[in-house]
Design a protein around this motif. Structure first.
Motif, PDB file in Angstrom:
ATOM      1  N   SER B  31     -87.324 -81.925  -3.249  1.00 43.98           N
ATOM      2  CA  SER B  31     -87.212 -81.297  -1.924  1.00 43.98           C
ATOM      3  C   SER B  31     -88.298 -81.794  -0.981  1.00 43.98           C
ATOM      4  CB  SER B  31     -87.286 -79.775  -2.056  1.00 43.98           C
ATOM      5  OG  SER B  31     -86.186 -79.276  -2.766  1.00 43.98           O
ATOM      6  N   TRP B  32     -88.833 -82.965  -1.258  1.00 41.03           N
ATOM      7  CA  TRP B  32     -89.923 -83.505  -0.455  1.00 41.03           C
ATOM      8  C   TRP B  32     -89.387 -84.190   0.795  1.00 41.03           C
ATOM      9  CZ3 TRP B  32     -94.907 -82.332  -0.964  1.00 41.03           C
ATOM     10  CH2 TRP B  32     -95.320 -81.774  -2.174  1.00 41.03           C
ATOM     11  N   LEU B  33     -88.779 -83.381   1.665  1.00 41.38           N
ATOM     12  CA  LEU B  33     -88.184 -83.929   2.873  1.00 41.38           C
ATOM     13  C   LEU B  33     -88.507 -83.060   4.075  1.00 41.38           C
ATOM     14  CD1 LEU B  33     -85.708 -86.171   3.631  1.00 41.38           C
ATOM     15  CD2 LEU B  33     -84.898 -83.989   4.556  1.00 41.38           C
ATOM     16  N   ALA B  34     -88.798 -83.712   5.187  1.00 38.61           N
ATOM     17  CA  ALA B  34     -89.047 -83.029   6.455  1.00 38.61           C
ATOM     18  C   ALA B  34     -88.135 -83.592   7.534  1.00 38.61           C
ATOM     19  CB  ALA B  34     -90.507 -83.196   6.872  1.00 38.61           C
ATOM     20  N   TYR B  36     -88.085 -84.011  11.873  1.00 36.84           N
ATOM     21  CA  TYR B  36     -88.855 -83.967  13.109  1.00 36.84           C
ATOM     22  C   TYR B  36     -87.925 -84.179  14.299  1.00 36.84           C
ATOM     23  CZ  TYR B  36     -92.891 -84.713  10.061  1.00 36.84           C
ATOM     24  OH  TYR B  36     -93.846 -84.598   9.067  1.00 36.84           O
ATOM     25  N   LEU B  46     -92.601 -81.162  14.127  1.00 35.14           N
ATOM     26  CA  LEU B  46     -92.060 -80.777  12.830  1.00 35.14           C
ATOM     27  C   LEU B  46     -91.089 -79.614  13.006  1.00 35.14           C
ATOM     28  CD1 LEU B  46     -92.160 -81.026   9.700  1.00 35.14           C
ATOM     29  CD2 LEU B  46     -94.045 -79.351   9.759  1.00 35.14           C
ATOM     30  N   TYR B  49     -89.640 -78.419   6.785  1.00 38.38           N
ATOM     31  CA  TYR B  49     -90.374 -79.072   5.711  1.00 38.38           C
ATOM     32  C   TYR B  49     -89.868 -78.550   4.377  1.00 38.38           C
ATOM     33  CZ  TYR B  49     -93.161 -74.772   5.575  1.00 38.38           C
ATOM     34  OH  TYR B  49     -93.564 -73.465   5.485  1.00 38.38           O
ATOM     35  N   ALA B  50     -90.176 -79.286   3.340  1.00 34.23           N
ATOM     36  CA  ALA B  50     -89.687 -78.954   1.999  1.00 34.23           C
ATOM     37  C   ALA B  50     -88.172 -78.712   2.018  1.00 34.23           C
ATOM     38  CB  ALA B  50     -90.439 -77.739   1.437  1.00 34.23           C
ATOM     39  N   HIS B  55     -90.420 -74.577  10.203  1.00 33.72           N
ATOM     40  CA  HIS B  55     -91.801 -74.563  10.693  1.00 33.72           C
ATOM     41  C   HIS B  55     -91.960 -73.431  11.716  1.00 33.72           C
ATOM     42  CE1 HIS B  55     -95.764 -75.954  11.555  1.00 33.72           C
ATOM     43  NE2 HIS B  55     -95.477 -76.503  12.724  1.00 33.72           N
ATOM     44  N   TYR B  87     -85.710 -87.334  13.237  1.00 37.84           N
ATOM     45  CA  TYR B  87     -86.103 -88.199  12.122  1.00 37.84           C
ATOM     46  C   TYR B  87     -86.259 -87.381  10.843  1.00 37.84           C
ATOM     47  CZ  TYR B  87     -87.456 -91.715  15.619  1.00 37.84           C
ATOM     48  OH  TYR B  87     -87.468 -92.629  16.650  1.00 37.84           O
ATOM     49  N   GLN B  89     -88.019 -87.542   6.960  1.00 35.00           N
ATOM     50  CA  GLN B  89     -89.213 -88.166   6.372  1.00 35.00           C
ATOM     51  C   GLN B  89     -89.365 -87.681   4.942  1.00 35.00           C
ATOM     52  OE1 GLN B  89     -93.120 -86.455   7.414  1.00 35.00           O
ATOM     53  NE2 GLN B  89     -93.355 -86.945   5.246  1.00 35.00           N
ATOM     54  N   ALA B  91     -91.756 -87.304   1.516  1.00 35.80           N
ATOM     55  CA  ALA B  91     -93.160 -87.233   1.100  1.00 35.80           C
ATOM     56  C   ALA B  91     -93.257 -87.101  -0.420  1.00 35.80           C
ATOM     57  CB  ALA B  91     -93.854 -86.060   1.778  1.00 35.80           C
ATOM     58  N   VAL B  96     -95.371 -92.617   2.597  1.00 33.14           N
ATOM     59  CA  VAL B  96     -94.438 -91.773   3.338  1.00 33.14           C
ATOM     60  C   VAL B  96     -93.527 -92.688   4.148  1.00 33.14           C
ATOM     61  CG1 VAL B  96     -94.322 -90.215   5.318  1.00 33.14           C
ATOM     62  CG2 VAL B  96     -95.947 -89.772   3.465  1.00 33.14           C
ATOM     63  N   PHE B  98     -89.887 -92.872   6.843  1.00 32.03           N
ATOM     64  CA  PHE B  98     -89.021 -92.155   7.766  1.00 32.03           C
ATOM     65  C   PHE B  98     -87.639 -92.797   7.821  1.00 32.03           C
ATOM     66  CE2 PHE B  98     -92.097 -89.429   9.967  1.00 32.03           C
ATOM     67  CZ  PHE B  98     -93.300 -90.046   9.654  1.00 32.03           C
TER      68      PHE B  98
END
Lengths: 119, 107
Positions: B31-34, B36, B46, B49-50, B55, B87, B89, B91, B96, B98
Motif C-alpha cells: 500500500s506504499w502509494l500516494a 498528488y 498530497l 497516502y498509504a 491527507h 500524479y 507515487q 514509496a 521513489v 512517480f
C-alpha cells in the motif's frame, strides 16, 4: 503550520554546481524526512533524494554521485547541491517534508525554484 | 526502479462528474502509494497516502483504493477547483518514483 521557503541561483552554465536552500519555518527539522524533487518544464516529477533528522541520506541512483543533500539544524535549513549540471538539469526544484515520521509521503512543499542551465 | 503507469494521460470531464484515475506499479508495492494534485505554476499537494488515507484538509470527494500493483484515485463529484494534473507515487522501495501524470480538463 510549517512553511518551507526556498532560494538559490536561477541561471547556471553547464558544468557549474546547482545550490539551493530550503528554510523551515514553524517547525523543527527533527523527526522528519526532507526530500528534494524536481520537475522539468512541462514534464513529470523526479525524486532526487532525502535526508532525515539523523542526517542519513538516500539518493536517486540516476544522479550518480552528483547530488548532495544536507541539513543545518542551527539555521533550520536543508540544502541541495547538484554538481556538473547540464541542460537536462533545467527544472523547477522543490523541497518537501515527509509526512509524520515516514519518508514516503511529501506532505508539505516549498514554492519551487526554477533553475535554468544554459551557456 | 519501480515504474508507475497512469491511465488515462488526460480526461475531459464536467463539473459533477465522477472521475477515476488508475495507477499500475511494475512490481508489488503493498500500500506504499500516494496521490498528488498539481495546478499550473504550483507545488504538488498530497491528497492520499498509504493508498487510501486522506491527507488532512483534503475534501472527502477524493478517495483512493488498491494494493499490490493496481490503484485507483476517484473524485466522486468533480468541482471547478479539481481541474489539475494528478500524479501517483510509490514509496515501497527507493528510489521513489512517480507516474507520468493525468490531466483532468474541463469538458
Amino acid at each position: 503550520q510549517v512553511q518551507l521557503q526556498q532560494w538559490g541561483a536561477g541561471l547556471l552554465k553547464p558544468s557549474e554546481t546547482l545550490s539551493l536552500t530550503c528554510a523551515v519555518y514553524g517547525g523543527s527539522l527533527s523527526g522528519f524526512y526532507w526530500n528534494w524533487i524536481r520537475q522539468p518544464p512541462g514534464k513529470g516529477l523526479e525524486w532526487l533524494g532525502e535526508v532525515n533528522h539523523g542526517v542519513a541520506t538516500n539518493y536517486n541512483p540516476s544522479l550518480k554521485s552528483r547530488v548532495t543533500i544536507s541539513v543545518d539544524t542551527s539555521k533550520n535549513q536543508i540544502s541541495l547541491k547538484l554538481s556538473s549540471v547540464t541542460a537536462a538539469d533545467t527544472a523547477v526544484y522543490f523541497c518537501a517534508r515527509g509526512l509524520g515520521n515516514s519518508s514516503g509521503w511529501s506532505g508539505s512543499w516549498g514554492q519551487g525554484t526554477l533553475v535554468t542551465v544554459s551557456s | 526502479d519501480i515504474h508507475m503507469t497512469q491511465s488515462p494521460s488526460s480526461v475531459s470531464a464536467s463539473v459533477g462528474d465522477r472521475v477515476t484515475i488508475t495507477c499500475r506499479a511494475s512490481q508489488h508495492i503493498s500500500s506504499w502509494l500516494a496521490w498528488y494534485q498539481q495546478k499550473p505554476g504550483r507545488a504538488p499537494k498530497l491528497l492520499i497516502y498509504a493508498a487510501s488515507y486522506l491527507h488532512r484538509g483534503v475534501p472527502s470527494r477524493f478517495s483512493g483504493s488498491g494494493s499490490g500493483t493496481d490503484f485507483t484515485l476517484t473524485i466522486s463529484s468533480l468541482q471547478p477547483e479539481d481541474f489539475a494534473t494528478y500524479y501517483c507515487q510509490q514509496a515501497n522501495s527507493p528510489p521513489v518514483t512517480f507516474g507520468q501524470g493525468t490531466k483532468v480538463e474541463i469538458k
